[in-house]
Design an enzyme around this catalytic site. Structure first.
Site, PDB file in Angstrom:
ATOM      1  N   CYS A  10      -1.471 -33.603 -19.573  1.00  0.00           N
ATOM      2  CA  CYS A  10      -2.518 -32.852 -20.488  1.00  0.00           C
ATOM      3  C   CYS A  10      -4.025 -33.253 -20.170  1.00  0.00           C
ATOM      4  O   CYS A  10      -4.761 -32.388 -19.982  1.00  0.00           O
ATOM      5  CB  CYS A  10      -2.066 -32.788 -21.778  1.00  0.00           C
ATOM      6  SG  CYS A  10      -1.957 -34.338 -22.721  1.00  0.00           S
TER       7      CYS A  10
ATOM      8  N   HIS B  25      -3.052 -25.472 -20.434  1.00  0.00           N
ATOM      9  CA  HIS B  25      -2.505 -26.771 -20.523  1.00  0.00           C
ATOM     10  C   HIS B  25      -1.490 -27.391 -19.732  1.00  0.00           C
ATOM     11  O   HIS B  25      -0.632 -26.236 -19.028  1.00  0.00           O
ATOM     12  CB  HIS B  25      -2.270 -27.060 -21.934  1.00  0.00           C
ATOM     13  CG  HIS B  25      -1.018 -26.521 -22.631  1.00  0.00           C
ATOM     14  ND1 HIS B  25      -0.247 -27.210 -23.345  1.00  0.00           N
ATOM     15  CD2 HIS B  25      -0.424 -25.426 -22.339  1.00  0.00           C
ATOM     16  CE1 HIS B  25       0.780 -26.362 -23.781  1.00  0.00           C
ATOM     17  NE2 HIS B  25       0.623 -25.407 -23.125  1.00  0.00           N
TER      18      HIS B  25
ATOM     19  N   HIS C 116      -2.232 -34.759 -27.609  1.00  0.00           N
ATOM     20  CA  HIS C 116      -2.220 -33.600 -26.811  1.00  0.00           C
ATOM     21  C   HIS C 116      -3.555 -32.814 -26.749  1.00  0.00           C
ATOM     22  O   HIS C 116      -4.203 -32.778 -27.678  1.00  0.00           O
ATOM     23  CB  HIS C 116      -1.119 -32.632 -27.146  1.00  0.00           C
ATOM     24  CG  HIS C 116      -0.869 -31.396 -25.909  1.00  0.00           C
ATOM     25  ND1 HIS C 116      -0.191 -32.023 -24.792  1.00  0.00           N
ATOM     26  CD2 HIS C 116      -1.188 -30.267 -25.841  1.00  0.00           C
ATOM     27  CE1 HIS C 116      -0.007 -30.739 -24.094  1.00  0.00           C
ATOM     28  NE2 HIS C 116      -0.522 -29.757 -24.865  1.00  0.00           N
TER      29      HIS C 116
END
Length: 381
Positions: free
Chosen positions: A295, A355, A343
């Site tokens: 990510c 993402h 994240h």
């Protein structure tokens, strides 16, 4: 991959250095060690106390169990990334120290030889010129001859040589101590973090075993459940309308990356375009492209491509970039998720992010409110 290190390497550098030969041995150890340290697993963190969905039927329970396993893998992955950044900096420092040690050792050796020559000349009653002394010490040898005209007698030259010898030895000791500490730090990092890679792989393997054991109707049911949750998340974004996205900014052209938001230009536009071009590539923990990303690997590389390098991990991005309000999020901003900032996705407008979701998935777009939002940061200024 965790590097395989010869156990004797650190023992030579840290435990068995005798005074007479430690400078030579630490240079050898540094050379080998710097070459060996290429990828070091990172720190582990306790699982975050993020709100869990309410327990439901069997499909909900399976969904929650899979989410929990992948969350644990992602927490460890961000820690792994952070440790790799630290290892890179430590390796650069070791390389610099290696160069400093070699230079200082050469200077000390030359002064030792010069002192011996001067002592022998003094014993014979000969005049010892300071020109050679100044050539050794000077960073500009072309000035040595003019400087030599100011030289005093042999006794004064000898005193200068011995004083500079003492200074060189002190500096050599300081640099050796600093290099030894860096080796100790890297050794501790390896010892503390050696289990991180296995922990990531174990969590992913556990999740994959669960998914492999599902029946076809369960797989279909999970897919429908995820779609339902994604649809529900669209309505959670601030100012969301029927299309699940905030209204376009004044002056927007409506041709943004999601088809309904403001136009994106400048560095933010370049970052968004790069991230969107990676859609379909697989998630890879610890990866920064070009074939796979995790990510924060995706967001950091996208902004580097736009000419604005940012920190590597989502935690460092949260700590180091300018915070903006959720309601003022613009395409190119980074949305940080979960209480531990493990994240990150890039906002692309229209209430959507791009993402790298998790292992087993590919880079994709998703509702910006599909995960617990910690906040928004803006790399562009």
């Amino acid at each position: 991959m965790i590097p395989t290190l010869v156990p004797g390497l650190l023992k030579v550098a840290l435990m068995n250095m005798s005074p007479g030969g430690r400078q030579l041995r630490i240079r050898v150890a540094l050379t080998a060690f710097v070459g060996a340290v290429t990828l070091i697993p990172g720190p582990s963190y306790a699982a975050p106390n993020d709100p869990e969905p309410a327990d439901g039927g069997p499909l909900e329970q399976i969904h929650n169990q899979l989410d929990g396993l992948y969350r644990e893998a992602e927490v460890a992955t961000e820690a792994y990334d952070a440790a790799n950044e630290k290892a890179t900096e430590q390796s650069k420092r070791l390389t610099s120290l290696q160069s400093d040690l070699a230079h200082t050792q050469g200077r000390a050796d030359a002064l030792h030889d010069l002192a011996g020559a001067a002592a022998r000349a003094q014993y014979r009653g000969d005049y010892f010129s300071s020109t050679g002394f100044r050539l050794i010490l000077s960073d500009h040898p072309e000035n040595a001859l003019p400087d030599a005209a100011q030289a005093d007698r042999t006794r004064d030259t000898l005193e200068n040589i011995y004083e500079n010898q003492k200074t060189a030895r002190t500096e050599l000791d300081r640099q050796t101590e600093a290099a030894t500490k860096n080796l100790r730090d890297l050794k501790k990092t390896l010892a503390d973090k050696a289990g991180t890679k296995a922990r990531i792989q174990n969590r992913i393997a556990d999740a994959e075993r669960i998914e492999a054991g599902l029946k076809a109707e369960q797989v279909n049911g999970l897919a429908q459940l995820e779609k339902q949750k994604a649809d529900e998340a669209k309505g959670k974004w601030p100012g969301s309308g029927s299309n699940g996205g905030p209204p376009a900014d004044k002056g927007g052209t409506g041709n943004g990356p999601s088809g309904g938001g403001p136009a994106v230009s400048g560095r933010a536009g370049q970052a968004v375009s790069f991230a969107m071009a990676q859609i379909g590539k697989p998630y890879g923990w610890g990866d920064v492209g070009p074939s796979s990303y995790d990510c924060s690997g995706l967001t950091s590389v996208a902004w580097a491509h736009a000419g604005r390098p940012i920190p590597r991990t989502s935690q460092a991005q949260w700590q180091g970039l300018r915070h903006v309000s959720l309601s003022s999020a613009q395409p190119g901003d980074l949305i940080i998720y979960f209480n531990d900032a493990t994240h990150v996705g890039m906002y692309i407008g229209g209430g959507q992010i791009v993402h790298a979701p998790r292992p087993g998935r590919t880079i994709t777009t998703a509702p910006a409110a599909s995960m617990p939002i910690l906040g928004v940061v803006r790399p562009g200024g």
